[in-house]
Design a protein around this motif. Structure first.
Motif, PDB file in Angstrom:
ATOM      1  N   VAL A 136       0.884  -1.181   0.000  1.00 52.41           N
ATOM      2  CA  VAL A 136       0.000   0.000   0.000  1.00 52.41           C
ATOM      3  C   VAL A 136       0.917   1.225   0.000  1.00 52.41           C
ATOM      4  N   VAL A 137       1.252   1.688  -1.189  1.00 52.06           N
ATOM      5  CA  VAL A 137       2.304   2.704  -1.314  1.00 52.06           C
ATOM      6  C   VAL A 137       1.760   4.114  -1.575  1.00 52.06           C
ATOM      7  N   LYS A 138       0.504   4.219  -1.985  1.00 48.60           N
ATOM      8  CA  LYS A 138      -0.050   5.538  -2.294  1.00 48.60           C
ATOM      9  C   LYS A 138      -0.402   6.278  -1.010  1.00 48.60           C
ATOM     10  N   LYS A 139       0.019   7.535  -0.947  1.00 50.96           N
ATOM     11  CA  LYS A 139      -0.234   8.328   0.251  1.00 50.96           C
ATOM     12  C   LYS A 139      -1.725   8.432   0.560  1.00 50.96           C
ATOM     13  N   GLN A 140      -2.543   8.577  -0.478  1.00 51.29           N
ATOM     14  CA  GLN A 140      -3.976   8.745  -0.234  1.00 51.29           C
ATOM     15  C   GLN A 140      -4.585   7.491   0.392  1.00 51.29           C
ATOM     16  N   ASP A 141      -4.039   6.319   0.060  1.00 48.27           N
ATOM     17  CA  ASP A 141      -4.525   5.078   0.667  1.00 48.27           C
ATOM     18  C   ASP A 141      -4.104   4.977   2.132  1.00 48.27           C
ATOM     19  N   ILE A 142      -2.887   5.362   2.431  1.00 51.29           N
ATOM     20  CA  ILE A 142      -2.412   5.355   3.820  1.00 51.29           C
ATOM     21  C   ILE A 142      -3.222   6.329   4.659  1.00 51.29           C
ATOM     22  N   ILE A 143      -3.478   7.503   4.104  1.00 52.24           N
ATOM     23  CA  ILE A 143      -4.281   8.504   4.812  1.00 52.24           C
ATOM     24  C   ILE A 143      -5.688   7.975   5.072  1.00 52.24           C
ATOM     25  N   LYS A 144      -6.299   7.367   4.064  1.00 52.72           N
ATOM     26  CA  LYS A 144      -7.654   6.833   4.221  1.00 52.72           C
ATOM     27  C   LYS A 144      -7.689   5.750   5.289  1.00 52.72           C
ATOM     28  N   LEU A 145      -6.708   4.869   5.302  1.00 55.67           N
ATOM     29  CA  LEU A 145      -6.657   3.824   6.324  1.00 55.67           C
ATOM     30  C   LEU A 145      -6.548   4.436   7.717  1.00 55.67           C
ATOM     31  N   CYS A 146      -5.729   5.447   7.862  1.00 58.41           N
ATOM     32  CA  CYS A 146      -5.607   6.129   9.158  1.00 58.41           C
ATOM     33  C   CYS A 146      -6.937   6.746   9.580  1.00 58.41           C
ATOM     34  N   GLN A 147      -7.633   7.318   8.633  1.00 56.97           N
ATOM     35  CA  GLN A 147      -8.935   7.932   8.938  1.00 56.97           C
ATOM     36  C   GLN A 147      -9.953   6.880   9.370  1.00 56.97           C
ATOM     37  N   LEU A 148      -9.968   5.740   8.701  1.00 55.67           N
ATOM     38  CA  LEU A 148     -10.902   4.670   9.065  1.00 55.67           C
ATOM     39  C   LEU A 148     -10.556   4.080  10.428  1.00 55.67           C
ATOM     40  N   CYS A 149      -9.279   3.897  10.695  1.00 58.11           N
ATOM     41  CA  CYS A 149      -8.872   3.373  12.004  1.00 58.11           C
ATOM     42  C   CYS A 149      -9.273   4.333  13.120  1.00 58.11           C
ATOM     43  N   THR A 150      -9.127   5.613  12.857  1.00 58.28           N
ATOM     44  CA  THR A 150      -9.549   6.620  13.831  1.00 58.28           C
ATOM     45  C   THR A 150     -11.058   6.560  14.044  1.00 58.28           C
ATOM     46  N   LYS A 151     -11.794   6.445  12.945  1.00 54.56           N
ATOM     47  CA  LYS A 151     -13.264   6.434  13.002  1.00 54.56           C
ATOM     48  C   LYS A 151     -13.796   5.278  13.833  1.00 54.56           C
ATOM     49  N   VAL A 152     -13.228   4.085  13.661  1.00 57.07           N
ATOM     50  CA  VAL A 152     -13.783   2.905  14.337  1.00 57.07           C
ATOM     51  C   VAL A 152     -13.139   2.640  15.702  1.00 57.07           C
ATOM     52  N   GLY A 153     -12.129   3.426  16.052  1.00 56.03           N
ATOM     53  CA  GLY A 153     -11.557   3.306  17.389  1.00 56.03           C
ATOM     54  C   GLY A 153     -10.437   2.299  17.538  1.00 56.03           C
ATOM     55  N   ALA A 154      -9.738   1.964  16.442  1.00 53.33           N
ATOM     56  CA  ALA A 154      -8.556   1.113  16.569  1.00 53.33           C
ATOM     57  C   ALA A 154      -7.510   1.829  17.417  1.00 53.33           C
ATOM     58  N   ASP A 155      -6.682   1.070  18.087  1.00 54.69           N
ATOM     59  CA  ASP A 155      -5.742   1.658  19.043  1.00 54.69           C
ATOM     60  C   ASP A 155      -4.429   2.091  18.406  1.00 54.69           C
ATOM     61  N   TYR A 156      -3.987   1.351  17.406  1.00 54.02           N
ATOM     62  CA  TYR A 156      -2.725   1.652  16.723  1.00 54.02           C
ATOM     63  C   TYR A 156      -2.899   1.490  15.221  1.00 54.02           C
ATOM     64  N   VAL A 157      -2.110   2.250  14.474  1.00 53.31           N
ATOM     65  CA  VAL A 157      -1.872   1.947  13.069  1.00 53.31           C
ATOM     66  C   VAL A 157      -0.414   1.529  12.949  1.00 53.31           C
ATOM     67  N   LYS A 158      -0.149   0.578  12.081  1.00 55.69           N
ATOM     68  CA  LYS A 158       1.168  -0.068  12.020  1.00 55.69           C
ATOM     69  C   LYS A 158       1.593  -0.224  10.570  1.00 55.69           C
ATOM     70  N   THR A 159       2.860  -0.028  10.307  1.00 52.57           N
ATOM     71  CA  THR A 159       3.334  -0.024   8.920  1.00 52.57           C
ATOM     72  C   THR A 159       3.265  -1.389   8.246  1.00 52.57           C
ATOM     73  N   SER A 160       3.822  -2.405   8.904  1.00 53.18           N
ATOM     74  CA  SER A 160       4.186  -3.608   8.159  1.00 53.18           C
ATOM     75  C   SER A 160       4.047  -4.879   8.977  1.00 53.18           C
ATOM     76  N   SER A 161       4.038  -5.996   8.257  1.00 53.87           N
ATOM     77  CA  SER A 161       4.042  -7.304   8.896  1.00 53.87           C
ATOM     78  C   SER A 161       5.456  -7.815   9.134  1.00 53.87           C
ATOM     79  N   GLY A 162       6.399  -7.308   8.361  1.00 55.56           N
ATOM     80  CA  GLY A 162       7.748  -7.852   8.360  1.00 55.56           C
ATOM     81  C   GLY A 162       7.965  -8.880   7.269  1.00 55.56           C
ATOM     82  N   PHE A 163       6.885  -9.207   6.534  1.00 52.41           N
ATOM     83  CA  PHE A 163       6.967 -10.248   5.510  1.00 52.41           C
ATOM     84  C   PHE A 163       6.375  -9.797   4.176  1.00 52.41           C
ATOM     85  N   GLY A 164       6.294  -8.495   3.949  1.00 52.06           N
ATOM     86  CA  GLY A 164       5.704  -7.983   2.711  1.00 52.06           C
ATOM     87  C   GLY A 164       6.740  -7.837   1.608  1.00 52.06           C
ATOM     88  N   PHE A 165       7.289  -8.950   1.169  1.00 53.21           N
ATOM     89  CA  PHE A 165       8.366  -8.920   0.187  1.00 53.21           C
ATOM     90  C   PHE A 165       7.833  -8.619  -1.211  1.00 53.21           C
TER      91      PHE A 165
END
Length: 238
Positions: A136-165
């Motif tokens: 997920v490399v597009k800034k607008q997608d990262i921003i949207k995910l952050c907005q949705l996580c904020t909306k539903v009350g997730a506690d953290y947003v996190k970059t990676s799994s460590g296995f996204g080769f």
């Protein structure tokens, strides 16, 4: 609390490689306890074992869900999260459905994050939502995910799994993981109640200090020993 102790409490010690055995789990839990890190992050089957190994420590038990590709159905992710919580996990790191993000199916993604978050909160666990920013490399997608996580009350947003080769044109696989640019964007795009976790590629003390400066309060790491031993040398008892 000393600087070294504060840095240790930023670290989620990752015990996730597919080849790791129960013997490795026990060893790595001992490492986590020795350095008194924030948590261990383990595979779903390993939650009960990790809880047993860490019963005499302050280290929290975290578990990955839909890991590492994020492809499980929503109901499966919810069940997996509930099972992990009932087994003793108090922190859940869930990978979003990456394909749905890339096609812009935001209703699906909102429902997925919301239902997993609700299930975890009911059972007393926090939720960290993994975006997999190598895909997920597009800034607008990262921003949207952050907005949705904020909306539903997730506690953290996190970059990676460590296995996204990512496979290059030469056929070789490469991995970027957490970048300062993405971490700053995630901090700017998330509400004040949402925290930021870096994961992937943070292997040195300077790397940990850099992600802290970018706004992270947690960082996934396998190089925990190297990072904190370097911190002891640099900061001593400060």
């Amino acid at each position: 609390m000393s600087t070294v102790e504060r840095l240790a409490k930023m670290i989620d010690h990752s015990i996730l490689h597919p080849t790791m055995t129960d013997y490795d789990l026990e060893h790595e839990c001992a490492v986590a306890a020795k350095y008194n890190v924030a948590s261990v992050c383990v595979k779903p089957y390993a939650v009960k074992l990790a809880k047993q190994f860490l019963k005499d420590s302050e280290v929290l038990i975290g578990c990955v869900i839909g890991f590492p590709a994020g492809n499980s159905a929503i109901s499966v992710k919810v069940f997996e999260a509930e099972t992990a919580c009932k087994d003793g996990a108090v922190e859940i790191d869930m990978v979003v459905n990456i394909g749905k993000v890339l096609q812009g199916d935001w209703d699906y993604i909102e429902q997925e994050i919301d239902l997993v978050t609700q299930a975890c909160h009911k059972l007393g666990a926090i939720v960290k939502v993994i975006f997999e920013t190598d895909y997920v490399v597009k800034k607008q997608d990262i921003i949207k995910l952050c907005q949705l996580c904020t909306k539903v009350g997730a506690d953290y947003v996190k970059t990676s799994s460590g296995f996204g080769f990512v496979k290059g044109v030469d056929g070789r696989y490469s991995y970027m993981g957490a970048t300062i640019e993405n971490l700053k964007l995630m901090r700017e795009s998330s509400g004040p109640c949402v925290k930021i976790k870096a994961a992937g590629g943070v292997r040195t003390l300077d790397g940990l200090l850099a992600v802290r400066e970018a706004g992270c309060t947690r960082c996934g790491a396998t190089a925990t020993v190297a990072i904190l031993e370097e911190a002891k040398i640099r900061f001593g008892d400060k």
